[in-house]
Design an enzyme around this catalytic site. Sequence first.
Site, PDB file in Angstrom:
ATOM      1  CG  HIS A   1      -7.318   2.792   1.310  1.00 32.18           C
ATOM      2  ND1 HIS A   1      -6.590   3.096   2.437  1.00 32.18           N
ATOM      3  CD2 HIS A   1      -6.470   2.134   0.486  1.00 32.18           C
ATOM      4  CE1 HIS A   1      -5.363   2.643   2.305  1.00 32.18           C
ATOM      5  NE2 HIS A   1      -5.260   2.052   1.126  1.00 32.18           N
TER       6      HIS A   1
ATOM      7  CB  CYS B   1      -0.878  -0.029   1.253  1.00 27.45           C
ATOM      8  SG  CYS B   1      -1.976   1.379   1.438  1.00 27.45           S
TER       9      CYS B   1
ATOM     10  CG  HIS C   1      -5.585  -2.177  -1.332  1.00 27.90           C
ATOM     11  ND1 HIS C   1      -4.702  -2.826  -0.498  1.00 27.90           N
ATOM     12  CD2 HIS C   1      -5.269  -0.856  -1.256  1.00 27.90           C
ATOM     13  CE1 HIS C   1      -3.897  -1.929   0.056  1.00 27.90           C
ATOM     14  NE2 HIS C   1      -4.221  -0.723  -0.395  1.00 27.90           N
ATOM     15  CD  GLU C   2      -6.418   1.776  -3.843  1.00 20.27           C
ATOM     16  OE1 GLU C   2      -6.608   2.757  -3.092  1.00 20.27           O
ATOM     17  OE2 GLU C   2      -5.327   1.186  -3.899  1.00 20.27           O
TER      18      GLU C   2
END
Length: 168
Positions: free
Chosen positions: A137, A91, A133-134
């Site tokens: 966030h 990351c 993953h994004e």
Amino acid sequence: MAKLKIKKYGDPALRKRAEAVSEINEIIKELASDMLETMYSASGVGLAAPQVGILLRFCVIDVDPNKKSPIVMINPEIISGENKITAEEGCLSFPGFYGNVNRFENIIAGYTDLNGNRQEIKAQNFLAKALQHEIDHLDAKLFIDYLPDWKRESIEKKIKRKKKAGDW
């Protein structure tokens, strides 16, 4: 276009849920452009708005090795996923740190593009993992949250030492 500062682990913005984008205006379009520039200059494949201190639900992704396939996703969501696999990921908010994360290998994600059109994307393998993953966030979830306690604690300890030395 301007390069933005990427927030590193420990910054409170990374642990706050992002709010939905209500209007796609020139500010959002310029921010998306700046985020792409920032992501490319950091050799990343994805960047979420909270990683640059903007608590809005959008992210940019480009897993193309030639960096010619950028996707700007506004208010993205995972619609479905199948076949979980474990693979190493890192990351931009954790430079130099990696861990094995279990994610869907295939997903369908929905989002709004910069023209205000609703889109769906079927993603596999690396793109599917990057999207998950994004989107994590945007929900204040970080890749280390998926790691075993011992691995997460090891990373946190190393980051603490880097902070003490002024390297973080």
